[in-house]
Design an enzyme around this catalytic site. Structure first.
Site, PDB file in Angstrom:
ATOM      1  CB  CYS C 161      -0.963  -0.030   1.170  1.00 43.41           C
ATOM      2  SG  CYS C 161      -1.925  -1.551   1.145  1.00 43.41           S
ATOM      3  CG  HIS C 294      -1.811   4.731   5.190  1.00 37.28           C
ATOM      4  ND1 HIS C 294      -1.880   4.655   3.820  1.00 37.28           N
ATOM      5  CD2 HIS C 294      -1.898   3.449   5.644  1.00 37.28           C
ATOM      6  CE1 HIS C 294      -2.001   3.375   3.452  1.00 37.28           C
ATOM      7  NE2 HIS C 294      -2.022   2.633   4.547  1.00 37.28           N
ATOM      8  CG  HIS C 329      -6.254   1.113   1.671  1.00 32.75           C
ATOM      9  ND1 HIS C 329      -5.382   1.839   0.878  1.00 32.75           N
ATOM     10  CD2 HIS C 329      -5.476   0.373   2.498  1.00 32.75           C
ATOM     11  CE1 HIS C 329      -4.145   1.536   1.208  1.00 32.75           C
ATOM     12  NE2 HIS C 329      -4.176   0.652   2.195  1.00 32.75           N
TER      13      HIS C 329
END
Lengths: 354, 85, 400
Positions: C161, C294, C329
């Site tokens: 990620c 994040h 996400h």
């Protein structure tokens, strides 16, 4: 700018290469369309508790990295940069077939986690407790070369002193089947003896892990200096010779200065023409070296070329099995490497003795 | 209950790839996490799937697993009480 | 060597819009793109919420003018759309005028097609062309082809990620060192059953809308997206007299070296990444005006990241928010998506709200920005963290 050295090398491949004191002393002749790595005893390197969840690719990567660190006499590095074309393919297959076969039920996380491409780089960091820079490149046959380029840049600019880099890929059964039906793997079994002259379509697939410690401080163990690395997403056959020439020129070298050329020839009649463009023209008088008949083709097969070029520069010896032509030279000081896969992702690298 | 405990030990060894272990190496009251077998959070997730698949017990929050997976004893007790298969 | 790394173009496609303008509008209007799954055939269709891009594959193929025999994965398709927007935005006419490269990022690559035809491949020839587009690098090669980037430095990063943040970082380093004059950087990840089920096994998917930095957060929603930036050297900007959207000022990557998937309790890797980025930028923490966190809304990330932010910024934590509630996400693309959002924030002097927040977390007293806030922004920090302990921070600035 600082110079960049290969201070240590380690290879796990379909040949017995993990003993670094040897240089292809005995050759395993493979006969099949896929050739598997000769594995070291993993337990000697990885505690069982850590190994239990590791896929073969992770084990090969972790062990090769430990071998490379050991040879460099290092316990820690400033950065870890890996390349892998396909990641831990066996776990990807396992998780995917689990999804399909069990209709998305009763799936477990382990194979999903391992299927993440940076799992080898992450595991090495975990084992070493290395909190430094950690990148993973996944760009086909330029996966490792991207890592090499990245490391070189950091070392030249003194952003790091020692960097562990490596390439790793593993074979997995179902993907092998798929590559057979699209003829990327040869239709027929082909022996290492005549693979490179087979004149048939497709390659023999292999697997392995090749790791190196690169540094801007030359150690007594050092094998070579990495002079230059350049990657290209595309090149046509007619571009190759000219590109090689301008690459040499950028590095103030002439064709005559190249003592050997290492070619990623894999016996695929459709794409070996790229190599022929160099071997029959510019480098027809240069000793030519090939290796994929010994280890097969995979996205990170090319660092095996770096491994053997490093060995040649250090030992000044070229095992006969690697020689593609009859040319010889009195000393090996500068080696050019060229690789591509299926006409894409070309790389040129220059290594020099140090 | 003893048969269930034996079964759990064998399944745990297989599912979690505890290669060098046999069922005899795990005592009923050994801590599975922490000092005992030193299992970790990923193993806990594996065990949650095992509960679902083998015994029809669905946990929705991994935190619930902590008490259940303390030892073979606690696992066996929880399973006997809640199993639907 | 180039001192500055100028951003001269950007492009994006996500669950909240098919281009930069649409994304900005949704961000300002507080319009999230999280819905139930409609484009993938999965048993979790009605239970799991995701951020899907509106277009179907055939619509995307049509926009790109691809022939029916193409073998683009959805990752390649959305990546090409976003990269082309960035290219057009940067006003690039002659690709060969400067040394140009492409660095993309992906985690799923062509998995969407592989999972669809996995067993079918052996039975029928129809879809076999997709076998070769499975690997992660393929989508990047396709994007390069769409942009007309050939005989060039093209590569792909996959560090879960944080991938796209790392692509931006490498791009900036290649410009600074003079290896390239111009580089297109970003990432693309499409939705797949593989990732949906993967994250489900980790039990970190929320069964409702994700709520970053909320005490009662239940996990993340997955999203699909692609975004790219065009980075250019000072020399190119000068030669072409280009408008500059912002600069890549700092960057840092570090490894948490704690666990394969989870972040350490106090965010060691995240702290290191932020500190490194500040150092490269030549900034102190006080210089940061906004943090695009994040903030995935998993129990573990938000706690670890929040603590790391406090470690770096102490008592004076700048305004921060996570935009994951809008897009979900988006995995390997997240760093690029949020780079575009960071630049939009600076351009418009506005901080996007952290949606869905209700309850303050107990472990610390920092609270994300909850309403759209107008504020002069000179600098934005963007965090991206991934499996394998991979932690990255990029700092953008309005002026050089």
């Amino acid at each position: 700018m600082k110079k960049v050295y290969i201070n240590s090398i380690a290879s796990i491949s379909p040949q017995k290469t993990f003993d670094s004191s040897e240089f292809l002393n005995e050759i395993i002749i493979h006969e099949d369309q896929v050739v598997f790595a000769v594995e070291p005893v993993y337990k000697d390197y990885i505690p069982p508790a850590a190994a239990r969840r590791m896929a073969k690719g992770i084990k090969m990567g972790v062990v090769a990295s430990k071998m490379a660190l050991r040879e460099a006499g290092l316990e820690q590095v400033d950065a870890i940069i890996t390349g892998t074309g396909m990641g831990c393919l066996r776990d990807s297959e396992k998780f995917l077939s689990g999804i399909i076969d069990n209709n998305e039920q009763f799936l477990t996380p382990t194979s999903f986690i391992q299927s993440t491409h940076n799992t080898v780089g992450g595991q090495i960091a975990l084992e070493l407790q290395c909190k430094g820079y950690n990148f993973t490149y996944v760009h086909g046959s330029n996966s490792f070369e991207s890592a090499l380029m990245d490391a070189k840049l950091q070392l030249e600019l003194e952003e790091a002193e020692n960097i562990l880099i490596g390439g790793v890929d593993e074979l997995a059964d179902y993907t092998t089947k798929l590559n057979k039906i699209i003829h990327h793997i040869k239709d027929k079994k082909t022996s290492s003896h005549n693979l490179l002259d087979s004149k048939t379509k497709g390659a023999v697939f292999g697997e392995g892990a090749n790791f190196f410690v690169l540094s801007n401080k030359k150690q007594a163990t050092a094998y070579a200096e990495v002079v230059s690395v350049k990657i290209f997403n595309t090149l046509s056959e007619s571009d190759v010779a000219e590109t090689a020439l301008s690459f040499l020129k950028e590095n103030n070298l002439t064709v005559e200065a190249i003592d050997a050329i290492v070619l990623g020839r894999n016996g695929d009649v459709e794409f070996d023409g790229f190599y022929t463009k160099l071997s029959l023209s510019l480098f027809s008088n240069t000793p030519q070296i090939c290796y994929k008949h010994l280890i097969g083709e995979f996205n990170t097969a090319s660092p095996f070329g770096i491994w053997l070029a490093s060995k040649i520069l250090k030992t000044q010896n070229v095992p006969n099995v690697l020689k593609w032509n009859e040319k010889n030279t009195s000393s090996y000081n500068t080696i050019l490497l060229y690789n591509q896969y299926r006409g894409e992702n070309h790389s040129f690298i220059i290594l020099k003795s140090c | 209950m003893e048969a269930l405990k034996q079964e759990l030990k064998e399944n745990i060894i297989e599912q979690l790839n505890l290669e060098d272990m046999t069922a005899e190496d795990i005592a009923d009251d050994d801590m599975l996490f922490g000092d005992g077998l030193a299992l970790d959070s990923i193993d806990a997730l594996e065990l949650i799937v095992m509960l679902d698949k083998n015994y029809g017990i669905k946990l929705t929050d991994p935190k619930e697993g902590r008490a259940i997976f303390e030892s073979i004893n606690t696992m066996a007790a929880y399973i006997s009480e809640h199993r639907s298969k | 060597m180039s001192q500055g790394v100028a951003i001269t173009g950007m492009g994006i496609i996500s669950a909240i819009g098919n281009n930069v303008a649409e994304n900005f509008r949704s961000l300002v209007e507080g319009k999230k793109g999280i819905t139930t799954i409609s484009k993938i055939n999965t048993i979790h269709k009605d239970v799991i919420k995701v951020g899907e891009i509106g277009y179907t594959n055939s619509q995307l193929e049509h926009i790109l003018g691809l022939t029916p025999d193409n073998n683009y994965s959805r990752t390649g398709l959305i990546g090409a759309i976003a990269a082309k927007e960035a290219f057009a935005n940067a006003g690039i006419k002659d690709i060969n005028a400067f040394k140009t490269g492409l660095i993309s990022a992906t985690s799923v690559g062509g998995m969407d097609m592989t999972e669809k035809y996995y067993y079918d491949y052996l039975e029928h020839e129809t879809h076999r062309r997709y076998i070769a587009s499975h690997h992660a690098g393929d989508s990047t090669q396709k994007i390069a082809e769409q942009l007309g980037i050939d005989k060039s430095l093209v590569t792909t990063i996959s560090t879960a990620c944080s991938s796209a943040a790392n692509a931006i970082m490498l791009g900036a380093r290649l410009i600074k060192s003079g290896q390239l004059d111009r580089v297109i950087v970003g990432g693309s990840d499409c939705m797949s059953k593989f990732t949906i089920n993967g994250f489900k096994t980790l039990m970190i998917l929320s069964d409702t809308y994700n709520t970053p930095f909320d005490e009662n957060r239940k996990g993340l929603n997955l999203g699909e997206a692609a975004a790219f930036l065009v980075l250019e050297s000072d020399a190119v900007v000068k030669a072409e007299n280009k408008p500059v959207l912002g600069y890549v000022k700092g960057y840092g990557n570090a490894n948490d070296a704690f666990h394969q998937t989870a972040s350490s309790d106090h965010g060691d890797g995240a702290t290191l990444a932020m500190e490194k980025a500040l150092k490269v930028a030549g900034y102190t923490p006080k210089d940061i005006d906004y943090i695009n966190a994040h903030g995935t809304a998993t129990g573990n990330n938000d706690l670890s990241e929040g603590r790391a932010i406090i470690r770096v910024f102490g008592e004076e934590v700048p305004d921060f928010s996570s935009t994951k509630a809008y897009t979900g996400h988006t995995l390997a693309a997240a760093g690029a998506i949020e780079a575009v959002y960071s630049i939009l924030a600076m351009q418009n002097n506005v901080i996007f709200p952290n949606l869905n927040f209700k309850t303050q977390m107990k472990e610390f007293n920092i609270t994300p920005q909850l309403e759209l806030k107008e504020k002069e922004l000179q600098t934005v920090m963007s965090n991206s963290f991934g499996f394998g302990g991979n932690c990255s921070t990029v700092i953008f600035s309005k002026n050089q």
